[in-house]
Design a protein around this motif. Structure first.
Motif, PDB file in Angstrom:
ATOM      1  N   SER A  50       1.341   2.558  -2.051  1.00 13.86           N
ATOM      2  CA  SER A  50       1.424   1.311  -2.718  1.00 13.86           C
ATOM      3  C   SER A  50       0.867   0.063  -2.437  1.00 13.86           C
ATOM      4  O   SER A  50       0.040   0.121  -0.948  1.00 13.86           O
ATOM      5  CB  SER A  50       2.997   0.897  -2.442  1.00 13.86           C
ATOM      6  N   TRP A  51       0.680  -1.097  -3.104  1.00 16.27           N
ATOM      7  CA  TRP A  51       0.320  -2.373  -2.952  1.00 16.27           C
ATOM      8  C   TRP A  51       1.344  -3.291  -2.621  1.00 16.27           C
ATOM      9  O   TRP A  51       2.370  -3.250  -3.096  1.00 16.27           O
ATOM     10  CB  TRP A  51      -0.588  -2.692  -3.982  1.00 16.27           C
ATOM     11  N   GLY A  52       0.994  -4.327  -2.015  1.00 20.24           N
ATOM     12  CA  GLY A  52       1.852  -5.578  -1.778  1.00 20.24           C
ATOM     13  C   GLY A  52       0.823  -6.789  -2.066  1.00 20.24           C
ATOM     14  O   GLY A  52      -0.154  -6.986  -1.645  1.00 20.24           O
ATOM     15  N   GLY A  53       1.520  -7.717  -2.821  1.00 25.08           N
ATOM     16  CA  GLY A  53       0.767  -8.904  -3.107  1.00 25.08           C
ATOM     17  C   GLY A  53      -0.262  -9.105  -4.165  1.00 25.08           C
ATOM     18  O   GLY A  53      -0.870  -9.977  -4.405  1.00 25.08           O
ATOM     19  N   CYS A  54      -0.426  -7.905  -5.260  1.00 20.71           N
ATOM     20  CA  CYS A  54      -1.021  -8.054  -6.439  1.00 20.71           C
ATOM     21  C   CYS A  54      -0.337  -8.763  -7.545  1.00 20.71           C
ATOM     22  O   CYS A  54       0.713  -9.024  -7.519  1.00 20.71           O
ATOM     23  CB  CYS A  54      -1.553  -6.790  -6.699  1.00 20.71           C
ATOM     24  N   ASP A  55      -1.382  -9.344  -8.345  1.00 21.52           N
ATOM     25  CA  ASP A  55      -0.779  -9.848  -9.596  1.00 21.52           C
ATOM     26  C   ASP A  55      -0.462  -8.774 -10.498  1.00 21.52           C
ATOM     27  O   ASP A  55       0.274  -9.113 -11.441  1.00 21.52           O
ATOM     28  CB  ASP A  55      -2.118 -10.768 -10.233  1.00 21.52           C
ATOM     29  N   SER A  56      -1.224  -7.688 -10.610  1.00 18.61           N
ATOM     30  CA  SER A  56      -0.705  -6.734 -11.315  1.00 18.61           C
ATOM     31  C   SER A  56      -1.291  -5.338 -10.751  1.00 18.61           C
ATOM     32  O   SER A  56      -2.361  -5.283  -9.753  1.00 18.61           O
ATOM     33  CB  SER A  56      -1.366  -6.760 -13.023  1.00 18.61           C
ATOM     34  N   LEU A  57      -0.982  -4.047 -11.105  1.00 16.46           N
ATOM     35  CA  LEU A  57      -1.227  -2.815 -10.620  1.00 16.46           C
ATOM     36  C   LEU A  57      -1.765  -1.735 -11.545  1.00 16.46           C
ATOM     37  O   LEU A  57      -1.098  -1.844 -12.811  1.00 16.46           O
ATOM     38  CB  LEU A  57       0.038  -2.311  -9.662  1.00 16.46           C
ATOM     39  N   ASP A  58      -2.549  -0.955 -11.226  1.00 19.36           N
ATOM     40  CA  ASP A  58      -3.006   0.036 -11.987  1.00 19.36           C
ATOM     41  C   ASP A  58      -3.475   1.495 -11.244  1.00 19.36           C
ATOM     42  O   ASP A  58      -4.456   1.588 -10.804  1.00 19.36           O
ATOM     43  CB  ASP A  58      -4.157  -0.141 -12.987  1.00 19.36           C
ATOM     44  N   SER A  59      -2.371   1.920 -10.661  1.00 18.03           N
ATOM     45  CA  SER A  59      -2.315   3.255  -9.898  1.00 18.03           C
ATOM     46  C   SER A  59      -2.966   2.684  -8.614  1.00 18.03           C
ATOM     47  O   SER A  59      -2.179   1.725  -8.052  1.00 18.03           O
ATOM     48  CB  SER A  59      -3.266   4.090 -10.498  1.00 18.03           C
ATOM     49  N   ASN A  60      -4.138   3.109  -8.177  1.00 20.82           N
ATOM     50  CA  ASN A  60      -4.465   2.672  -6.676  1.00 20.82           C
ATOM     51  C   ASN A  60      -5.400   1.483  -6.861  1.00 20.82           C
ATOM     52  O   ASN A  60      -5.981   1.083  -5.719  1.00 20.82           O
ATOM     53  CB  ASN A  60      -5.216   3.783  -6.158  1.00 20.82           C
ATOM     54  N   LYS A 100      -4.919 -14.948  -1.757  1.00 22.48           N
ATOM     55  CA  LYS A 100      -4.212 -13.736  -1.690  1.00 22.48           C
ATOM     56  C   LYS A 100      -4.135 -13.278  -0.492  1.00 22.48           C
ATOM     57  O   LYS A 100      -5.204 -13.166   0.388  1.00 22.48           O
ATOM     58  CB  LYS A 100      -4.610 -12.934  -2.708  1.00 22.48           C
ATOM     59  N   VAL A 101      -2.870 -12.776   0.046  1.00 21.57           N
ATOM     60  CA  VAL A 101      -2.779 -11.836   1.244  1.00 21.57           C
ATOM     61  C   VAL A 101      -2.233 -10.514   0.534  1.00 21.57           C
ATOM     62  O   VAL A 101      -1.194 -10.399  -0.120  1.00 21.57           O
ATOM     63  CB  VAL A 101      -1.713 -12.397   2.154  1.00 21.57           C
ATOM     64  N   VAL A 102      -2.817  -9.493   0.809  1.00 20.11           N
ATOM     65  CA  VAL A 102      -2.579  -8.336   0.271  1.00 20.11           C
ATOM     66  C   VAL A 102      -2.503  -7.242   1.231  1.00 20.11           C
ATOM     67  O   VAL A 102      -3.196  -6.931   2.139  1.00 20.11           O
ATOM     68  CB  VAL A 102      -3.842  -7.817  -0.874  1.00 20.11           C
ATOM     69  N   THR A 103      -1.329  -6.215   1.116  1.00 16.78           N
ATOM     70  CA  THR A 103      -1.237  -5.077   1.839  1.00 16.78           C
ATOM     71  C   THR A 103      -1.588  -3.792   0.974  1.00 16.78           C
ATOM     72  O   THR A 103      -1.179  -3.599   0.069  1.00 16.78           O
ATOM     73  CB  THR A 103       0.373  -5.136   2.376  1.00 16.78           C
ATOM     74  N   ALA A 104      -2.069  -2.688   1.569  1.00 22.13           N
ATOM     75  CA  ALA A 104      -2.261  -1.410   1.271  1.00 22.13           C
ATOM     76  C   ALA A 104      -1.655  -0.455   2.280  1.00 22.13           C
ATOM     77  O   ALA A 104      -2.104  -0.349   3.090  1.00 22.13           O
ATOM     78  CB  ALA A 104      -3.771  -1.089   0.970  1.00 22.13           C
ATOM     79  N   LYS A 105      -0.603   0.449   1.638  1.00 27.59           N
ATOM     80  CA  LYS A 105       0.214   1.281   2.633  1.00 27.59           C
ATOM     81  C   LYS A 105      -0.439   2.671   2.323  1.00 27.59           C
ATOM     82  O   LYS A 105      -0.420   3.265   1.045  1.00 27.59           O
ATOM     83  CB  LYS A 105       1.554   1.209   2.013  1.00 27.59           C
ATOM     84  N   PHE A 106      -0.863   3.321   3.422  1.00 24.56           N
ATOM     85  CA  PHE A 106      -1.487   4.673   3.320  1.00 24.56           C
ATOM     86  C   PHE A 106      -0.504   5.498   4.306  1.00 24.56           C
ATOM     87  O   PHE A 106       0.249   5.008   5.376  1.00 24.56           O
ATOM     88  CB  PHE A 106      -2.651   4.606   4.081  1.00 24.56           C
TER      89      PHE A 106
END
Length: 259
Positions: free
Chosen positions: A142-152, A162-168
């Motif tokens: 999952s992502w955190g902090g995005c304005d919008s999402l499209d899969s990965n 922006k401060v963004v997190t990417a969970k693996f």
């Protein structure tokens, strides 16, 4: 009758947008800082280029030119060309990875291509996309902090810090789908799956997962597809258990039918 040397057309060049810049017209190799026009003999080849000012971006031509590169036109009629310059405020994007897995995050505009934590100062009027690519044996969650999402893919609006997190996750995905006209649920040991329709869960590598069918009243469990092995439940010989070793992404089908 006029000769071709006597036929002349006008090239009109203008600027729009809130950015700074000028336009070079060759021939006669002049620079337009504001709107301008030139008269040419029919058939003359003109090259028009943009010169971007400080903290600005050239975002493209319109009218009788298109794209963002140098534009060449032939004066076979009156021509109008518009250059769009936009102010590009600097903004920062910081990315951190969380979770047990591994992967990389890259940006659509050069600047971010990172492992654990990275950041970059962008100057853009275009949206920025971050793409998460998991390493072998890991899954992007999952992502955190995005304005919008499209899969990965994480979409970010320009001009906003922006401060963004990417969970693996280190492990593989187990997916269970139900088929047949009956109804029931499927649960897992260890816990994670407790589903009605399609469902999925991530498990660490080489986890031994046991799936149990639970039929609803008026239905019966017909069988499994995709299991590594099957066995009878020692507590209830009417129940067939599905055993799966999580060494890759796996899909299991549970068939419930109407009694």
């Amino acid at each position: 009758q006029n000769s071709i040397q006597n036929i002349k057309y006008t090239l009109s060049v203008s600027k729009i947008g809130n950015g700074e810049g000028s336009i070079n017209i060759n021939p006669p190799n002049i620079i337009c800082n504001e709107d301008c026009s030139e008269e040419y003999i029919q058939g003359t080849s003109i090259t028009i280029t943009s010169n971007v000012g400080a903290d600005s971006l050239f975002t493209g031509w319109s009218g009788d030119c298109s794209g963002v590169g140098p534009c060449t036109i032939i004066m076979n009629g009156n021509m109008e060309v518009t250059a769009n310059f936009e102010f590009a405020e600097e903004f920062s994007v910081s990315v951190s990875k969380i979770g047990s897995g591994a992967g990389t995050v890259t940006s659509s505009i050069s600047g971010i291509s990172c492992g654990s934590i990275c950041s970059h100062i962008f100057q853009s009027v275009s949206p920025i996309q971050l793409t998460a690519i998991p390493d072998s044996g890991s899954q992007f969650i999952s992502w955190g902090g995005c304005d919008s999402l499209d899969s990965n893919v994480c979409h970010l609006t320009p001009g906003i810090n922006k401060v963004v997190t990417a969970k693996f996750f280190l492990g593989y995905k187990l997916t269970v789908a139900k088929i047949g006209g009956g109804s029931g649920t499927v649960t897992s040991e260890p816990n994670g799956l407790n589903c009605g329709g399609d469902c999925s869960e991530f498990f660490p590598p080489n986890t031994a997962v046991t799936l149990r069918p639970n039929r609803a009243p008026g239905s019966y469990f017909f069988g499994w597809q995709g299991c590594d092995s099957m066995d009878i439940d020692p507590l209830n010989p009417e129940i067939i258990l599905c055993m799966v070793n999580i060494d890759e992404n796996k899909e299991i089908t549970a068939d419930f039918r109407i009694s």
